[in-house]
Write a protein that holds these residues in place. Structure first.
Motif, PDB file in Angstrom:
ATOM      1  N   ASP A 261       0.848  -1.179   0.000  1.00 32.54           N
ATOM      2  CA  ASP A 261       0.000   0.000   0.000  1.00 32.54           C
ATOM      3  C   ASP A 261       0.890   1.237   0.000  1.00 32.54           C
ATOM      4  O   ASP A 261       1.677   1.436   0.927  1.00 32.54           O
ATOM      5  CB  ASP A 261      -0.887  -0.037   1.260  1.00 32.54           C
ATOM      6  N   VAL A 311      -9.491   8.214   9.300  1.00 37.06           N
ATOM      7  CA  VAL A 311     -10.578   7.626   8.509  1.00 37.06           C
ATOM      8  C   VAL A 311     -10.347   8.001   7.042  1.00 37.06           C
ATOM      9  O   VAL A 311     -10.077   9.159   6.720  1.00 37.06           O
ATOM     10  CB  VAL A 311     -11.952   8.151   8.990  1.00 37.06           C
ATOM     11  N   THR A 314     -12.942   6.224   0.569  1.00 32.35           N
ATOM     12  CA  THR A 314     -12.429   5.566  -0.638  1.00 32.35           C
ATOM     13  C   THR A 314     -13.015   6.261  -1.874  1.00 32.35           C
ATOM     14  O   THR A 314     -13.999   6.991  -1.763  1.00 32.35           O
ATOM     15  CB  THR A 314     -12.814   4.073  -0.643  1.00 32.35           C
ATOM     16  N   PRO A 315     -12.438   6.009  -3.041  1.00 28.06           N
ATOM     17  CA  PRO A 315     -12.928   6.695  -4.247  1.00 28.06           C
ATOM     18  C   PRO A 315     -14.406   6.443  -4.527  1.00 28.06           C
ATOM     19  O   PRO A 315     -15.067   7.268  -5.130  1.00 28.06           O
ATOM     20  CB  PRO A 315     -12.051   6.115  -5.365  1.00 28.06           C
ATOM     21  N   ILE A 316     -14.927   5.289  -4.069  1.00 29.49           N
ATOM     22  CA  ILE A 316     -16.350   5.037  -4.342  1.00 29.49           C
ATOM     23  C   ILE A 316     -17.240   5.578  -3.229  1.00 29.49           C
ATOM     24  O   ILE A 316     -18.449   5.339  -3.217  1.00 29.49           O
ATOM     25  CB  ILE A 316     -16.624   3.531  -4.587  1.00 29.49           C
ATOM     26  N   GLY A 317     -16.653   6.277  -2.273  1.00 26.49           N
ATOM     27  CA  GLY A 317     -17.461   6.937  -1.242  1.00 26.49           C
ATOM     28  C   GLY A 317     -17.637   6.124   0.025  1.00 26.49           C
ATOM     29  O   GLY A 317     -18.355   6.530   0.929  1.00 26.49           O
ATOM     30  N   GLY A 318     -16.962   4.962   0.118  1.00 25.26           N
ATOM     31  CA  GLY A 318     -17.009   4.189   1.359  1.00 25.26           C
ATOM     32  C   GLY A 318     -16.003   4.736   2.363  1.00 25.26           C
ATOM     33  O   GLY A 318     -15.132   5.531   2.004  1.00 25.26           O
ATOM     34  N   HIS A 319     -16.145   4.316   3.596  1.00 22.09           N
ATOM     35  CA  HIS A 319     -15.222   4.779   4.641  1.00 22.09           C
ATOM     36  C   HIS A 319     -14.597   3.591   5.355  1.00 22.09           C
ATOM     37  O   HIS A 319     -15.237   2.586   5.568  1.00 22.09           O
ATOM     38  CB  HIS A 319     -15.983   5.637   5.669  1.00 22.09           C
ATOM     39  N   ARG A 320     -13.340   3.765   5.714  1.00 22.10           N
ATOM     40  CA  ARG A 320     -12.666   2.728   6.497  1.00 22.10           C
ATOM     41  C   ARG A 320     -11.550   3.347   7.322  1.00 22.10           C
ATOM     42  O   ARG A 320     -11.134   4.481   7.055  1.00 22.10           O
ATOM     43  CB  ARG A 320     -12.102   1.637   5.582  1.00 22.10           C
ATOM     44  N   LEU A 321     -11.081   2.565   8.295  1.00 21.63           N
ATOM     45  CA  LEU A 321      -9.953   3.036   9.092  1.00 21.63           C
ATOM     46  C   LEU A 321      -8.662   2.924   8.298  1.00 21.63           C
ATOM     47  O   LEU A 321      -8.510   2.025   7.468  1.00 21.63           O
ATOM     48  CB  LEU A 321      -9.775   2.151  10.332  1.00 21.63           C
ATOM     49  N   ASP A 323      -5.142   2.345   9.596  1.00 15.75           N
ATOM     50  CA  ASP A 323      -4.482   2.082  10.872  1.00 15.75           C
ATOM     51  C   ASP A 323      -2.972   2.181  10.724  1.00 15.75           C
ATOM     52  O   ASP A 323      -2.444   2.182   9.620  1.00 15.75           O
ATOM     53  CB  ASP A 323      -4.872   0.656  11.316  1.00 15.75           C
ATOM     54  N   GLU A 326       1.474  -2.708  11.416  1.00 12.89           N
ATOM     55  CA  GLU A 326       2.042  -3.601  12.430  1.00 12.89           C
ATOM     56  C   GLU A 326       3.247  -4.299  11.797  1.00 12.89           C
ATOM     57  O   GLU A 326       3.086  -5.174  10.974  1.00 12.89           O
ATOM     58  CB  GLU A 326       0.986  -4.631  12.856  1.00 12.89           C
TER      59      GLU A 326
END
Lengths: 334, 362
Positions: A261, A311, A314-321, A323, A326
């Protein structure tokens, strides 16, 4: 065949003297260093920013830089991020017996060039030569000091809800370059490290904008980890939009191929700037006028909904953490 | 990015499909994606956060790292301790916990010779560079990677590289899916089939899902539009009372799969029983090296046996892999079991469902 470094060069005797006068002073020399006293005599006033870092990068030379320039850029940038003018750096070397002398010379020359370009003086140093196998070719430690010229200076603790989050350019260039060079991977389009000294641009930014809350360079751990640190330090949510984060196509492609990533890859010539929204456009204008930050972007804003977290939209409008990483990123099986 | 890729990530198109999903969803839909790359993609792309509450997303036994049995990990660690062996592995096995939470990373820190490689061919080169040692490549993965590793064995044979060995713990997807659907407690209405695996195997091995069990299944790519379209297909099939196995990834998957890849895989490997973490031994779900290539089989050449390992106390990875519970329903999740201190494999793998919940769920 190139001459090899012998243990004698770290003895403190005549061989050491030859190395110092014949190579180190040739490339790094200045009035303070040339005195060769036990310590450097410096004139500094007011609050001071100080940082140290050790560079062990493999390979030593890579597209866009080398361990010598990196050792200067890394420390100069860290010192500058507190709102300081970097003035002086030290240079400690741990060298492996048997290192090619011309490799050492190329690296020292690069340290000198990078320091001159950044406007800092190498004022003291140290050299240790360790037996073959006890170190990997060359390790460099640099410590830098600079005079803080804005108070309160920017800090990771100062992000506030309503602030804009800016980055100075594309993410992941340095990290993917090192990885690909180390592993002998090549991609359709070449990748190149972004290693650079940011202090001149930082000084300009701080002189022209009265209130900058946070400046950080997203080195190891990349943008994601650095923003996570800021979110924790300031107890705020950093909300960013993936579509606004610039990533070179070659880096995005290489990362996709390796299962990495780009937001977690190291950068060595980029910075994050968090400041009140009303100053965002002016900051972007200043950044984009500099060759080191032509791709500067606002990527999001500081919020208070999820304190301590980053937060990502994403490009499609979703959300995620997003982080903290590790351990190191590892290439996947499939 | 080419125009097709752009289209498959297009926010407008995604919103439009989500709209159709919302309109056409009639009751709860519990779908399982069988592939770890789907798991990550569903979270990373933000698809998950766009789905209505009535859609329950579960992650199945399709992450090769997750399903690697603790006895297999113990074998890796035993191997790493041998002085005459260099272990070559893909990176994501390095942190998989084995007995007493030991892993390859810890073994490496203690002096074991372990090299992370990016391709099994790199392991052959490593063997050439170390003729006095045995280089053992850890063969973990599904049908996706098995043909490449089969080709590597053939290349090593042709090149006369006799110190290159493969420890084959490869697994096959259809047999484990048979176990899943024959479970009387199965709580899954539809399967998102693994795109990469199906590139090799095609659709035929999955027809039984619809034909015998009446469960719709779609071979799916990894972009947001691929995933959302598959979910819409599940809903439409169910609303019509139909069940079929369809190909939603025609740009990469032929219905018959890749015959060349199948041929080389079948030439070098043969089906064998396989241990799946949390699920035990599954008949004909693994790939062992055929006798004709026995010289490259680490098990034969080094006389390896799988050590007995007690199961991990309290770990519910088996239930997660079977879709019986969500990761956040495991009592250890985020409390005892975290990416820094993973108890089970679903937390340690970057493609594991527990790690995905931990990392991405707001």
């Amino acid at each position: 065949m190139s001459q090899k470094l012998l243990l004698d060069y770290g003895s403190g005797g005549k061989a050491s003297q030859r190395l110092i006068s014949g190579m180190f002073l040739k490339y790094l020399g200045n009035d303070r260093l040339n005195r060769l006293d036990d310590a450097a005599f410096l004139e500094l006033s007011g609050p001071i920013s100080m940082s140290t870092d050790t560079f062990t990068v493999d390979p030593l030379f890579f597209p866009g830089g080398d361990i010598g320039s990196l050792a200067v850029h890394g420390t100069v940038n860290d010192v500058a991020m507190l709102g300081a003018r970097p003035r002086f750096i030290t240079c400690g070397l741990i060298l492996e017996e048997g290192l090619d002398m011309d490799v050492l010379e190329r690296i020292i020359a690069s340290v000198g060039r990078a320091a001159r370009n950044a406007g800092v003086e190498v004022v003291t140093g140290d050299t240790k030569v360790v037996p073959r196998g006890a170190a990997d070719k060359i390790f460099i430690n640099t410590t830098g000091v600079g005079e803080i010229f804005v108070t309160p200076g920017p800090s990771g603790h100062s992000a506030k809800p309503g602030d804009a989050i800016l980055i100075s350019g594309t993410m992941g260039d340095h990290g993917l370059t090192i990885l690909s060079k180390r592993e002998g991977l090549s991609f359709d389009a070449p990748v190149e490290s972004d290693s650079a000294a940011l202090n001149h641009l930082i000084v300009r930014l701080l002189q022209e904008i009265p209130e900058i809350h946070v400046l950080r360079d997203p080195t190891r751990g990349g943008l994601a980890t650095t923003l996570s640190e800021i979110a924790l330090q300031s107890n705020v949510e950093c909300f960013i939009r993936e579509k606004d984060i610039p990533v070179r196509e070659a880096v995005a492609g290489g990362c996709s191929f390796l299962g990495l990533d780009p937001l977690y890859l190291a950068n060595e010539g980029k910075f994050i700037c968090i400041l009140p929204e009303k100053f965002a456009d002016k900051a972007l204008e200043i950044m984009r006028s500099d060759v080191l930050a032509t791709n500067a972007q606002q990527i999001g804003e500081v919020r208070k909904d999820h304190p301590g977290k980053v937060v990502l939209e994403t490009p499609i409008g979703g959300h995620r953490l997003l982080d903290m990483l590790e351990g190191a990123q590892l290439p996947r099986i499939c | 990015m080419n125009s097709l890729e752009q289209k498959l990530k297009d926010p407008k198109l995604c919103r439009s499909i989500v709209g159709r999903i919302n309109e056409e969803l009639d009751g709860e839909l519990r779908f399982m994606e069988v592939c770890g790359t789907h798991t990550v993609s569903i979270f990373q792309s933000g698809v998950r956060s766009l789905l209505p509450d009535g859609i329950i997303h579960l992650s199945g036994p399709g992450c090769p790292v997750c399903v690697t049995h603790e006895r297999e990990v113990a074998a890796f660690l035993d191997l790493a301790e041998r002085k005459d062996v260099i272990v070559a592995t893909f990176g994501d096995l390095m942190r998989v916990p084995g007995p007493n939470k030991r892993n390859l990373k810890a073994a490496q820190a203690e002096g074991a010779r372990i090299k992370v490689v990016y391709s099994p061919f790199d392991a052959v080169n490593l063997a050439k560079e170390h003729p006095g040692d045995k280089v053992v490549f850890l063969g973990v993965g599904f049908e996706t990677t098995a043909p490449t590793i089969a080709a590597t064995i053939k290349i090593a044979q042709e090149a006369g590289v006799n110190n290159f060995l493969v420890l084959s713990f490869h697994k096959l997807v259809p047999p484990v899916m048979k176990v899943l659907v024959e479970d009387p407690e199965l709580a899954v209405n539809a399967f998102m089939l693994p795109g990469h695996v199906c590139m090799v195997s095609g659709l035929e091995p999955y027809r039984f899902l619809a034909d015998k069990h009446g469960i719709p299944a779609v071979v799916t790519g990894f972009e947001p539009v691929d995933i959302l379209r598959s979910i819409l297909t599940f809903i439409r099939m169910r609303n019509k009372g139909e069940a079929a196995v369809t190909n939603g990834y025609v740009r990469a998957v032929a219905d018959g799969g890749n015959p060349k890849a199948q041929a080389i895989m079948n030439e070098v490997f043969e089906p064998c029983d396989a241990l799946f973490r949390g699920m035990g031994s599954i008949p004909a779900a693994g790939l062992g090296i055929r006798e004709a290539y026995g010289d490259f089989d680490a098990i034969r050449a080094l006389g390896l046996t799988l050590p007995d390992v007690p199961p991990l106390a309290g770990c519910k990875c088996g239930d997660v892999l079977r879709g019986k519970i969500r990761p956040d329903e495991c009592p250890l999740f985020k409390k005892v079991c975290t990416p820094a201190n993973p108890v089970g494999p679903c937390m340690v793998s970057t493609e594991g469902s527990c790690a995905a919940y931990y990392k991405y769920q707001i």
